[in-house]
Motif scaffolding. Structure first.
Motif, short mmCIF file in Angstrom:
data_model
loop_
_atom_site.label_atom_id
_atom_site.label_comp_id
_atom_site.label_asym_id
_atom_site.label_seq_id
_atom_site.Cartn_x
_atom_site.Cartn_y
_atom_site.Cartn_z
N ALA A 86 0.84 -1.20 0.00
CA ALA A 86 0.00 0.00 0.00
C ALA A 86 0.87 1.24 0.00
O ALA A 86 1.98 1.24 0.54
N ASP A 87 0.35 2.30 -0.64
CA ASP A 87 1.08 3.57 -0.65
C ASP A 87 0.49 4.56 0.34
O ASP A 87 1.02 5.66 0.52
N ARG A 88 -0.64 4.20 0.97
CA ARG A 88 -1.25 5.05 2.00
C ARG A 88 -2.22 4.21 2.80
O ARG A 88 -2.56 3.09 2.41
N LEU A 89 -2.66 4.76 3.92
CA LEU A 89 -3.64 4.10 4.77
C LEU A 89 -4.93 4.90 4.78
O LEU A 89 -4.93 6.12 4.64
N TYR A 90 -6.04 4.18 4.94
CA TYR A 90 -7.36 4.80 5.01
C TYR A 90 -7.92 4.57 6.41
O TYR A 90 -7.72 3.52 7.01
N ARG A 91 -8.64 5.57 6.92
CA ARG A 91 -9.18 5.51 8.27
C ARG A 91 -10.68 5.26 8.25
O ARG A 91 -11.39 5.76 7.39
N LEU A 92 -11.15 4.51 9.22
CA LEU A 92 -12.58 4.35 9.43
C LEU A 92 -12.82 4.00 10.88
O LEU A 92 -11.89 3.60 11.60
N PHE A 93 -14.06 4.16 11.31
CA PHE A 93 -14.48 3.74 12.63
C PHE A 93 -15.49 2.62 12.48
O PHE A 93 -16.41 2.71 11.67
N LEU A 94 -15.34 1.56 13.26
CA LEU A 94 -16.26 0.43 13.25
C LEU A 94 -16.76 0.23 14.67
O LEU A 94 -16.01 -0.17 15.56
N ASP A 95 -18.05 0.54 14.87
CA ASP A 95 -18.62 0.49 16.23
C ASP A 95 -17.73 1.26 17.20
O ASP A 95 -17.39 0.78 18.29
N ASP A 96 -17.31 2.46 16.77
CA ASP A 96 -16.52 3.40 17.57
C ASP A 96 -15.09 2.94 17.82
O ASP A 96 -14.38 3.55 18.63
N ARG A 97 -14.66 1.88 17.15
CA ARG A 97 -13.25 1.49 17.23
C ARG A 97 -12.52 2.03 16.00
O ARG A 97 -13.02 1.96 14.89
N SER A 98 -11.31 2.54 16.21
CA SER A 98 -10.54 3.15 15.14
C SER A 98 -9.78 2.09 14.36
O SER A 98 -9.08 1.25 14.95
N LEU A 99 -9.91 2.12 13.04
CA LEU A 99 -9.22 1.16 12.18
C LEU A 99 -8.45 1.90 11.11
O LEU A 99 -8.94 2.87 10.52
N SER A 100 -7.24 1.43 10.84
CA SER A 100 -6.49 1.84 9.66
C SER A 100 -6.53 0.69 8.68
O SER A 100 -6.44 -0.48 9.09
N TRP A 101 -6.65 1.01 7.38
CA TRP A 101 -6.81 -0.06 6.39
C TRP A 101 -5.97 0.26 5.16
O TRP A 101 -5.94 1.41 4.70
N PRO A 102 -5.27 -0.74 4.59
CA PRO A 102 -4.32 -0.46 3.52
C PRO A 102 -4.90 -0.53 2.11
O PRO A 102 -4.15 -0.58 1.14
N ASP A 103 -6.21 -0.54 1.97
CA ASP A 103 -6.82 -0.66 0.65
C ASP A 103 -7.90 0.41 0.50
O ASP A 103 -8.43 0.93 1.47
N ARG A 104 -8.24 0.72 -0.77
CA ARG A 104 -9.23 1.76 -1.06
C ARG A 104 -10.65 1.32 -0.69
O ARG A 104 -11.56 2.15 -0.63
N SER A 105 -10.85 0.06 -0.46
CA SER A 105 -12.16 -0.44 -0.06
C SER A 105 -11.98 -1.59 0.93
O SER A 105 -10.90 -2.18 1.00
N ILE A 106 -13.03 -1.87 1.67
CA ILE A 106 -13.00 -2.96 2.63
C ILE A 106 -14.30 -3.75 2.48
O ILE A 106 -15.38 -3.16 2.37
N SER A 107 -14.19 -5.05 2.45
CA SER A 107 -15.35 -5.89 2.20
C SER A 107 -16.24 -5.99 3.44
O SER A 107 -15.78 -5.82 4.58
N GLU A 108 -17.51 -6.30 3.18
CA GLU A 108 -18.46 -6.51 4.28
C GLU A 108 -18.01 -7.65 5.17
O GLU A 108 -18.12 -7.59 6.40
N SER A 109 -17.47 -8.71 4.56
CA SER A 109 -17.02 -9.86 5.36
C SER A 109 -15.83 -9.49 6.24
O SER A 109 -15.73 -9.94 7.39
N ALA A 110 -14.92 -8.64 5.74
CA ALA A 110 -13.77 -8.22 6.55
C ALA A 110 -14.23 -7.36 7.73
O ALA A 110 -13.72 -7.50 8.84
N LEU A 111 -15.21 -6.50 7.50
CA LEU A 111 -15.74 -5.69 8.60
C LEU A 111 -16.34 -6.57 9.68
O LEU A 111 -16.16 -6.30 10.88
N ARG A 112 -17.02 -7.63 9.30
CA ARG A 112 -17.61 -8.53 10.28
C ARG A 112 -16.52 -9.24 11.09
O ARG A 112 -16.65 -9.40 12.31
N ILE A 113 -15.45 -9.66 10.42
CA ILE A 113 -14.36 -10.33 11.12
C ILE A 113 -13.69 -9.37 12.10
O ILE A 113 -13.48 -9.70 13.27
#
Length: 366
Positions: A86-113
Motif C-alpha cells: 500500500a502507498d497510503r492508509l485509510y481511516r474508518l471507525f467500526l462500532d466506535d473502534r478506530s481502524l487503519s486499512w491499507p486498501d481503497r475499499s474494505i469488504s463486508e465480510s472483513a468488517l464482520r471479522i
C-alpha cells in the motif's frame, strides 16, 4: 488453537499474519520486540518500502506499526498483524473502534471479522446529510472519499411483503410456508407463489427457503392455481400463445387471459402492480397479439383503468382510448426504435413485457 499454530509454537515464538483477506497464518519470529521492518522481513516480502504493517490489537483497534517502531510480544496470545502492499492508509471507525486499512475499499465480510459482528446484525454507514446506508451482504465499502467513514452494526430485522401484508423476521432465512402462515394465508390452499427481487421474478414453493439477505428481495405474490370458487373470474383462453409465453406468464404470477374482441386478439394481464407515482396501485394491461405473431411484432400496450400521475403532470402519447369488451383502455404509444428492433424467433410476449414495465417506470422516475 489449530494444529498448525501448535506446531509453530513448539518451534519458538510466532505471530499471526494476514493480508486484506484476513486469512491468518503463523509466522515464526526470533525476537520478542521486533520492529515493523523486522516483521516485514519475517514475512519475506519485497520491496519492503512498498508494504505496511498493521497490528490488530486485543481491544479491536487496528494501528499502523512504523518501520522503526518496536512491538512487544510478551503476551501468551499470538499477536495479529496485517501486512499489505500500500502507498497510503485509510481511516474508518467500526462500532466506535478506530481502524487503519491499507486498501481503497474494505469488504463486508472483513468488517464482520474485524468487529466480531454476527450475521444477525446488519452493517450501516453513518451519514449526516442523508439516511444511513446499509452495506449489502457480499458488498464492500469505498474508503477513497474524503473524510473518515463511520460504520456501525445493529440487530437485524428483515421485512417481506406477502400479498400486501408486510411481516418482519428476526432471522434472514425464511421458509415460504412460515411466511404465508405469519401473513394470514393458508399455505396449503394451492397457490402459485412468485418471489419478486431485484433480478426479476421466479416461482417458488411453500417448502422453499428465501434468503432475505439477498439484495432486492421485495415480496411474495400469490395467485390461486384453480380460480373456480368465486375468488377471481375464470381465466379465458380463447387462443393459445407461444409455450414460452404461457410458461413465463404463469411463472411470474400473472392472472392472464387471451380473448378475441371483434377481429382483434388480445392478451389481458389483470392486477399488474405499478411503481409509486401513479394515482392507482395496479392496472389491467392489454397487448394486441397479431394473427401472424411471432413473425409480426408486438407494439404498444393499453391500460385500464386509465393511468395518471399523482403530481398531475400529463403522460405524453396516452390520449387515445381503445374499446376492448366495452371498456376504455388507455393506449400507450411506445414503440421499438432502430436500436432494438423486433427479432422474430427471439422476441415474444415476455420480452415485450420488459418494455412495458420499463415504460411504466420511466414516467414516474425521479
Amino acid at each position: 488453537m489449530s494444529a498448525e499454530l501448535t506446531i509453530a509454537k513448539t518451534k519458538g515464538l510466532f505471530i499471526e499474519v494476514a493480508g486484506t483477506d484476513l486469512a491468518f497464518r503463523p509466522v515464526s519470529v526470533a525476537d520478542r520486540s521486533p520492529t515493523g521492518r523486522q516483521i516485514l522481513g519475517y514475512c519475506d516480502v519485497s520491496p519492503r518500502d512498498e508494504y505496511v504493517v498493521l497490528q490488530w490489537v486485543a481491544e479491536g483497534d487496528i494501528e499502523e506499526v512504523r518501520s522503526d517502531e518496536v512491538v512487544s510480544l510478551d503476551s501468551d496470545v499470538a499477536a495479529k498483524f496485517i501486512v499489505a502492499k500500500a502507498d497510503r492508509l485509510y481511516r474508518l471507525f467500526l462500532d466506535d473502534r478506530s481502524l487503519s486499512w491499507p486498501d481503497r475499499s474494505i469488504s463486508e465480510s472483513a468488517l464482520r471479522i474485524l468487529g466480531k459482528i454476527p450475521e444477525t446484525e446488519l452493517l450501516y454507514v453513518r451519514h449526516e446529510a442523508e439516511p444511513d446506508r446499509p452495506i449489502e451482504v457480499g458488498g464492500s465499502l469505498s474508503l477513497a472519499e474524503v473524510g473518515v467513514e463511520s460504520v456501525y452494526s445493529r440487530h437485524a430485522e428483515w421485512e417481506l411483503n406477502v400479498q400486501g401484508v408486510t411481516i418482519k423476521f428476526d432471522r434472514p432465512d425464511v421458509v415460504v410456508r412460515d411466511a404465508l402462515t405469519k401473513a394470514g394465508f393458508n399455505p396449503d390452499q394451492g397457490w402459485i407463489i412468485v418471489l419478486k427481487s431485484r433480478d426479476g421474478k421466479r416461482q417458488v414453493t411453500v417448502e422453499d427457503t428465501i434468503d432475505l439477505r439477498s439484495p432486492g428481495i421485495e415480496k411474495l405474490r400469490l395467485t390461486p392455481r384453480e380460480i373456480n370458487n368465486g375468488e377471481l373470474p375464470q381465466s379465458r383462453r380463447q387462443f393459445r400463445l407461444l409455450p414460452v409465453d404461457e410458461e413465463g406468464l404463469t411463472a411470474r404470477g400473472f392472472h392472464w387471459e387471451t380473448i378475441v374482441d371483434g377481429a382483434r386478439r388480445w392478451l389481458l394481464l389483470h392486477g399488474m402492480e405499478l411503481p409509486a407515482g401513479y394515482t392507482v396501485a395496479s392496472t389491467s394491461v392489454a397487448i394486441e397479439i397479431p394473427s401472424s405473431y411471432p413473425t409480426a411484432e408486438l407494439d404498444m400496450f393499453y391500460c385500464y383503468p386509465q393511468l395518471s400521475r399523482e403530481d398531475g403532470v400529463a403522460i405524453p402519447q396516452t390520449q387515445v382510448t381503445e374499446a376492448i369488451e366495452g371498456r376504455g383502455f388507455q393506449r400507450w404509444s411506445r414503440h421499438r426504435g432502430a436500436i432494438a428492433p423486433w427479432r422474430p424467433g427471439l422476441d415474444n410476449v415476455i420480452t415485450h413485457l420488459a418494455l412495458v414495465e420499463a415504460a411504466l417506470l420511466r414516467e414516474v422516475e425521479v
